[in-house]
Design a protein around this motif. Structure first.
Motif, PDB file in Angstrom:
ATOM      1  N   VAL A  35      24.081  34.858  33.618  1.00 27.36           N
ATOM      2  CA  VAL A  35      23.655  36.013  32.825  1.00 27.36           C
ATOM      3  C   VAL A  35      22.512  35.589  31.905  1.00 27.36           C
ATOM      4  N   ASP A  36      21.393  36.294  32.012  1.00 26.72           N
ATOM      5  CA  ASP A  36      20.268  36.004  31.128  1.00 26.72           C
ATOM      6  C   ASP A  36      19.798  37.236  30.348  1.00 26.72           C
ATOM      7  N   ASP A  37      20.512  38.363  30.517  1.00 24.50           N
ATOM      8  CA  ASP A  37      20.144  39.572  29.785  1.00 24.50           C
ATOM      9  C   ASP A  37      21.401  40.396  29.503  1.00 24.50           C
ATOM     10  N   THR A  45      22.696  43.914  27.383  1.00 23.40           N
ATOM     11  CA  THR A  45      22.353  45.127  26.638  1.00 23.40           C
ATOM     12  C   THR A  45      23.593  45.641  25.914  1.00 23.40           C
ATOM     13  N   THR A  81      27.482  34.945  36.557  1.00 23.83           N
ATOM     14  CA  THR A  81      27.913  36.344  36.582  1.00 23.83           C
ATOM     15  C   THR A  81      29.329  36.495  37.120  1.00 23.83           C
ATOM     16  N   THR A 120      29.390  43.388  34.242  1.00 26.59           N
ATOM     17  CA  THR A 120      28.351  42.499  34.739  1.00 26.59           C
ATOM     18  C   THR A 120      27.602  43.179  35.875  1.00 26.59           C
ATOM     19  N   ASN A 130      22.052  38.796  37.375  1.00 27.49           N
ATOM     20  CA  ASN A 130      21.764  38.087  36.136  1.00 27.49           C
ATOM     21  C   ASN A 130      21.903  38.912  34.862  1.00 27.49           C
ATOM     22  N   SER A 131      22.608  40.028  34.869  1.00 27.81           N
ATOM     23  CA  SER A 131      22.653  40.844  33.658  1.00 27.81           C
ATOM     24  C   SER A 131      24.075  41.300  33.355  1.00 27.81           C
ATOM     25  N   SER A 182      26.280  44.218  30.424  1.00 24.63           N
ATOM     26  CA  SER A 182      26.145  45.309  29.456  1.00 24.63           C
ATOM     27  C   SER A 182      27.422  45.442  28.643  1.00 24.63           C
TER      28      SER A 182
END
Length: 354
Positions: free
Chosen positions: A142-144, A146, A170, A195, A199-200, A202
């Motif tokens: 995970v690199d982002d 929100t 992730t 997830t 790579n993201s 929330s």
């Protein structure tokens, strides 16, 4: 022959001539000598021949001892089964050699088939493990992150959870643990962490609604939600939440819950109609909820201000009791608007005012 030998062998010196000795020896050991016979060759009777099957070049082996007086040929398999049989056994219908060999071949084929499936299963498992290892590596971390729905929640506490999510693969993110940590924040009523491969991630927050406030012994104000939970502590009196007053003070820390009477007063705010809410000044309550009152503004018909109206609800802790008393209040307010009324009692079935 002895007499002729003695006469021929005797001479004046008493010695036998050499020629005569040789002649006699030749006759004695001659193969044509009467009674002599050829020496028979050793017999092989009693020696059992063993045929070793299972290869392309069977060998004959001679044993010095008999296996059995009735034994002839013995078949020895090279499969390590220890199932050598005698010819008379092989001749029986129950153990016919060809059928036996076919059964052995079938068992070997089944063994090879099982070995093939085991090898295939091991290969598939190795591939799955390799794929999971790749997916669980830093290539898919995970690199982002929100965050939505955050208004009052402690920024540092939320950021701590975000920092723990960053850099985590992730597939290895513990969303349940992240949600639990977020819901430990006083302002957060519920949290949802998801997830998004590769790579993201929330975070969705649902915060508690501040409804009431009450002063503490330290002159600071505790902000309460509908459950009476302390969401925050403010130095000055907040404007939006309804002020709760009482005989005592509320001396709690963030995250703790107020007494049942104060919690009921905060919950009462959610049931007020727009008319009552617009005229509400404060709510007074005892800690046990035995006496809850509303303080409403009043205005005379000529526009002059009038003393506030005290609405007595009594022990209105349960939701049903609160609804009943508020319905009575609405009916009475329509009749007393513009009058110099200071007290409305709706704690009983018959509402009164004075």
């Amino acid at each position: 022959m002895a007499e002729s030998f003695d006469e021929a062998a005797s001479d004046d010196t008493g010695e036998m001539p050499d020629d005569l000795v040789l002649d006699e020896l030749s006759k004695a050991f001659s193969p044509d000598r009467p009674g002599s016979a050829e020496r028979p060759e050793p017999s092989r009777r009693g020696v059992t021949t063993i045929s070793i099957a299972g290869d392309d070049l069977p060998d004959a082996v001679y044993l010095d001892e008999e296996l059995d007086s009735a034994a002839g040929t013995v078949f020895i398999d090279d499969d390590g089964q220890g199932d050598a049989i005698l010819p008379q056994e092989a001749g029986k219908a129950a153990i016919e050699p060809r059928l036996r060999q076919r059964r052995i071949g079938v068992r070997r084929q089944e063994s090879r088939r099982r070995l093939k499936w085991v090898a295939l299963g091991a290969l598939v498992l190795a591939v799955v493990v390799a794929i999971l290892a790749v997916l669980g590596s830093g290539l898919f971390a995970v690199d982002d992150v929100t965050v939505s729905g955050q208004q009052y929640a402690d920024t540092d506490a939320v950021q701590e959870v975000v920092d723990d999510l960053l850099g985590t693969p992730t597939l290895l993110v513990d969303t349940a643990n992240a949600e639990r940590r977020l819901e430990e924040i006083a302002w957060v009523e519920s949290a949802r962490v998801r997830t998004d491969f590769p790579n993201s991630a929330s975070i969705e927050l649902r915060e508690r609604v501040p409804l009431a406030t009450m002063r503490g012994f330290d002159e600071r104000y505790r902000i309460l939600d509908r459950e009476g939970r302390v969401l925050a502590i403010e130095d000055g009196e907040p404007v939006a939440p309804v002020l709760i007053s009482g005989p005592g003070t509320l001396d709690l820390e963030v995250g703790q819950f107020a007494d049942v009477g104060y919690a009921a007063a905060a919950n009462l705010v959610t049931k007020l109609t727009q008319e009552v809410r617009s005229r509400l000044v404060s709510i007074s309550a005892t800690a046990d909820g035995a006496d809850i009152r509303l303080n409403l503004t009043n205005q005379l018909l000529n526009g002059e201000p009038a003393p506030n109206i005290e609405v007595r609800l009594g022990a209105a802790i349960a939701d049903s009791a609160q609804f009943e008393r508020l319905v009575r209040l609405e009916r009475v307010l329509d009749d007393v608007n513009g009058q110099a009324i200071t007290v409305i009692d709706v704690s009983t079935q018959q509402a009164t005012q004075r």
